[in-house]
Every structure is written in structure tokens, then in C-alpha cells.
Design a protein around this motif. Structure first.
Motif, PDB file in Angstrom:
ATOM      1  N   PRO A  79      29.958  40.067  42.228  1.00  0.00           N
ATOM      2  CA  PRO A  79      30.073  40.685  40.898  1.00  0.00           C
ATOM      3  C   PRO A  79      29.038  40.204  39.886  1.00  0.00           C
ATOM      4  O   PRO A  79      28.642  39.036  39.891  1.00  0.00           O
ATOM      5  N   ASP A  80      28.640  41.128  39.002  1.00  0.00           N
ATOM      6  CA  ASP A  80      27.784  40.749  37.879  1.00  0.00           C
ATOM      7  C   ASP A  80      28.611  40.023  36.817  1.00  0.00           C
ATOM      8  O   ASP A  80      28.122  39.140  36.126  1.00  0.00           O
ATOM      9  N   ASP A  81      29.865  40.443  36.694  1.00  0.00           N
ATOM     10  CA  ASP A  81      30.766  39.855  35.703  1.00  0.00           C
ATOM     11  C   ASP A  81      31.403  38.587  36.294  1.00  0.00           C
ATOM     12  O   ASP A  81      32.229  38.662  37.205  1.00  0.00           O
ATOM     13  N   GLU A  82      31.009  37.449  35.776  1.00  0.00           N
ATOM     14  CA  GLU A  82      31.486  36.160  36.309  1.00  0.00           C
ATOM     15  C   GLU A  82      33.000  36.017  36.213  1.00  0.00           C
ATOM     16  O   GLU A  82      33.614  35.234  36.943  1.00  0.00           O
ATOM     17  N   ARG A  83      33.620  36.779  35.311  1.00  0.00           N
ATOM     18  CA  ARG A  83      35.068  36.670  35.139  1.00  0.00           C
ATOM     19  C   ARG A  83      35.848  37.130  36.371  1.00  0.00           C
ATOM     20  O   ARG A  83      37.021  36.823  36.518  1.00  0.00           O
ATOM     21  N   VAL A  84      35.171  37.897  37.223  1.00  0.00           N
ATOM     22  CA  VAL A  84      35.855  38.411  38.415  1.00  0.00           C
ATOM     23  C   VAL A  84      36.140  37.287  39.421  1.00  0.00           C
ATOM     24  O   VAL A  84      37.060  37.370  40.221  1.00  0.00           O
ATOM     25  N   TRP A  85      35.348  36.208  39.346  1.00  0.00           N
ATOM     26  CA  TRP A  85      35.591  35.051  40.234  1.00  0.00           C
ATOM     27  C   TRP A  85      36.827  34.286  39.759  1.00  0.00           C
ATOM     28  O   TRP A  85      36.898  33.862  38.605  1.00  0.00           O
ATOM     29  N   VAL A  86      37.777  34.117  40.648  1.00  0.00           N
ATOM     30  CA  VAL A  86      39.022  33.427  40.311  1.00  0.00           C
ATOM     31  C   VAL A  86      38.881  31.951  40.705  1.00  0.00           C
ATOM     32  O   VAL A  86      38.594  31.648  41.863  1.00  0.00           O
ATOM     33  N   PRO A  87      39.073  31.037  39.741  1.00  0.00           N
ATOM     34  CA  PRO A  87      38.938  29.615  40.069  1.00  0.00           C
ATOM     35  C   PRO A  87      40.026  29.175  41.047  1.00  0.00           C
ATOM     36  O   PRO A  87      41.186  29.530  40.892  1.00  0.00           O
ATOM     37  N   GLN A  88      39.596  28.407  42.036  1.00  0.00           N
ATOM     38  CA  GLN A  88      40.515  27.983  43.108  1.00  0.00           C
ATOM     39  C   GLN A  88      40.690  26.461  43.072  1.00  0.00           C
ATOM     40  O   GLN A  88      41.775  25.944  43.271  1.00  0.00           O
ATOM     41  N   ALA A  89      39.594  25.776  42.838  1.00  0.00           N
ATOM     42  CA  ALA A  89      39.593  24.313  42.736  1.00  0.00           C
ATOM     43  C   ALA A  89      38.292  23.988  42.021  1.00  0.00           C
ATOM     44  O   ALA A  89      37.520  24.896  41.682  1.00  0.00           O
ATOM     45  N   GLU A  90      38.021  22.703  41.797  1.00  0.00           N
ATOM     46  CA  GLU A  90      36.781  22.354  41.124  1.00  0.00           C
ATOM     47  C   GLU A  90      35.593  22.836  41.973  1.00  0.00           C
ATOM     48  O   GLU A  90      35.523  22.551  43.171  1.00  0.00           O
ATOM     49  N   GLN A 107      50.176  44.310  55.247  1.00  0.00           N
ATOM     50  CA  GLN A 107      49.953  43.696  56.555  1.00  0.00           C
ATOM     51  C   GLN A 107      49.785  42.193  56.470  1.00  0.00           C
ATOM     52  O   GLN A 107      49.596  41.533  57.504  1.00  0.00           O
ATOM     53  N   GLY A 108      49.816  41.640  55.275  1.00  0.00           N
ATOM     54  CA  GLY A 108      49.805  40.191  55.145  1.00  0.00           C
ATOM     55  C   GLY A 108      48.467  39.542  55.423  1.00  0.00           C
ATOM     56  O   GLY A 108      48.397  38.511  56.097  1.00  0.00           O
ATOM     57  N   TYR A 109      47.390  40.120  54.928  1.00  0.00           N
ATOM     58  CA  TYR A 109      46.087  39.453  55.035  1.00  0.00           C
ATOM     59  C   TYR A 109      45.295  39.694  53.769  1.00  0.00           C
ATOM     60  O   TYR A 109      45.669  40.536  52.940  1.00  0.00           O
ATOM     61  N   TRP A 110      44.204  38.963  53.619  1.00  0.00           N
ATOM     62  CA  TRP A 110      43.330  39.227  52.483  1.00  0.00           C
ATOM     63  C   TRP A 110      41.877  39.044  52.885  1.00  0.00           C
ATOM     64  O   TRP A 110      41.547  38.283  53.792  1.00  0.00           O
ATOM     65  N   VAL A 111      41.016  39.814  52.206  1.00  0.00           N
ATOM     66  CA  VAL A 111      39.572  39.728  52.394  1.00  0.00           C
ATOM     67  C   VAL A 111      38.994  39.348  51.041  1.00  0.00           C
ATOM     68  O   VAL A 111      39.294  39.997  50.025  1.00  0.00           O
ATOM     69  N   ASN A 112      38.222  38.275  51.016  1.00  0.00           N
ATOM     70  CA  ASN A 112      37.628  37.862  49.743  1.00  0.00           C
ATOM     71  C   ASN A 112      36.270  37.235  49.965  1.00  0.00           C
ATOM     72  O   ASN A 112      35.877  36.957  51.100  1.00  0.00           O
ATOM     73  N   LEU A 113      35.556  37.076  48.872  1.00  0.00           N
ATOM     74  CA  LEU A 113      34.349  36.258  48.916  1.00  0.00           C
ATOM     75  C   LEU A 113      34.748  34.892  48.389  1.00  0.00           C
ATOM     76  O   LEU A 113      35.429  34.789  47.364  1.00  0.00           O
TER      77      LEU A 113
END
Ligand SMILES: [Fe+2]
Length: 175
Positions: A33-44, A57-63
Motif C-alpha cells: 500500500p501507498d497509505d502506510e495506515r493500511v499496515w497493522v502493527p503486530q509487534a515492534e 475457511q479459517g485462513y488468511w493471506v497477508n503481507l
């Protein structure tokens, strides 16, 4: 049938309606994404960006994005994971290979690993398809926590709400 009409038929779109109960497709034009807000913080120094949150179906695809010194904590996968590295380089403390941009990784069920980024890499981005659940564990396998498609959705809702995109921003990725 002449060559011409067979070519015409080859280019004729499917003429019937899709199944009534089929879900709609997801098309993400700016996967990185160009918009940095789309990145969800997960850890430091660790973020994820949802692409498909498949609650049916109980799965996810992410970057997954990890910057210098970031660590994705030790976790166990009871189900398979597929990964494709888009940028940078990373490795697991539990293996002697390194995943590099352009590379593909299959992680079999039963894997427990800790993802780290080498000191000379500023940032890595990898597409992961994760099935079922990830159990965060201590070095001896004691379960400390978990993530599944539902915790991912909740993290997205909370983050998108807090950065002004709105809780409903995540809905476009849910099927
Ligand atoms: Fe993993």
C-alpha cells in the motif's frame, strides 16, 4: 468451424451467471500500500497488511513487513503455510536456509519457528497464506497465545478505527 469463428469463440466470455451463492472476488490494486495506515502493527518493527481474511475457511493471506531488528515471535503451525518473498531477506532461528526476494517457501504442518531479519536488511516484505491457527510458544512448546483469522480481523478493526480509516475498512478483505 473456420479458424476465425473458433478464435471468436475462444474470446467469448463465459455466458452464464455465476452461482447464486458464490462469494465476490477480492481485487487489491495496491497490495503493497501507498497509505502506510493500511499496515497493522503486530509487534515492534513488525506489521501485516490483510489481503484475504477467510473466516469461512479459517485462513488468511497477508503481507508481513519486518524492519531491522524486528522479530516475529516463536510460533507453531498445525497447518501448512505458503510464503512468497517480495522484498528483502529473512530466516528462521530453527533453520539454516535464508528466504530471499523472489523465493517461495512451503512450511509443513508441525513447524515451530522464529522469524528474524539479518542486520544488513532494512526491511523485508513477504506474502504469507496461513491456515487455521498459529500458537505462540515458549522454547519448549508451552502455548503462550494464539492467532487465527478472527484475531486478525479484530486487530484490523481496532487499528483501522484508530487511524481514521474506520472499522469497516477491513470488511473488503473478509470472505
Ligand atoms: Fe510462521
Amino acid at each position: 468451424m473456420s479458424g476465425n469463428s473458433s478464435d471468436q469463440q475462444a474470446r467469448l466470455p463465459y455466458q452464464l451467471p455465476f452461482p447464486t451463492d458464490a462469494l465476490s472476488e477480492i481485487v487489491v490494486s495496491d497490495a503493497v500500500p501507498d497509505d502506510e495506515r493500511v499496515w497493522v502493527p503486530q509487534a515492534e518493527n513488525v506489521w501485516f497488511r490483510p489481503l484475504c481474511l477467510n473466516r469461512s475457511q479459517g485462513y488468511w493471506v497477508n503481507l508481513l513487513k519486518v524492519r531491522k531488528a524486528g522479530i516475529l515471535s516463536r510460533h507453531r503451525h498445525p497447518q501448512a503455510v505458503h510464503g512468497f518473498v517480495l522484498k528483502g531477506r529473512w530466516r528462521y532461528l530453527e533453520h539454516d536456509w535464508t528466504a530471499e526476494a523472489g523465493g517461495y517457501v512451503f512450511e509443513p504442518p508441525g513447524e515451530t519457528h522464529t522469524l528474524v531479519v539479518p542486520d544488513d536488511v532494512e526491511e523485508m516484505i513477504t506474502l504469507f497464506q496461513v491456515n487455521g491457527i498459529m500458537h505462540y510458544v515458549d522454547p519448549w512448546g508451552k502455548v503462550l497465545g494464539y492467532e487465527d483469522v478472527f484475531t486478525k480481523i479484530e486487530m484490523c478493526r481496532g487499528h483501522y478505527d484508530s487511524v481514521g480509516l474506520g472499522k469497516a475498512y477491513v470488511d473488503r478483505f473478509i470472505r
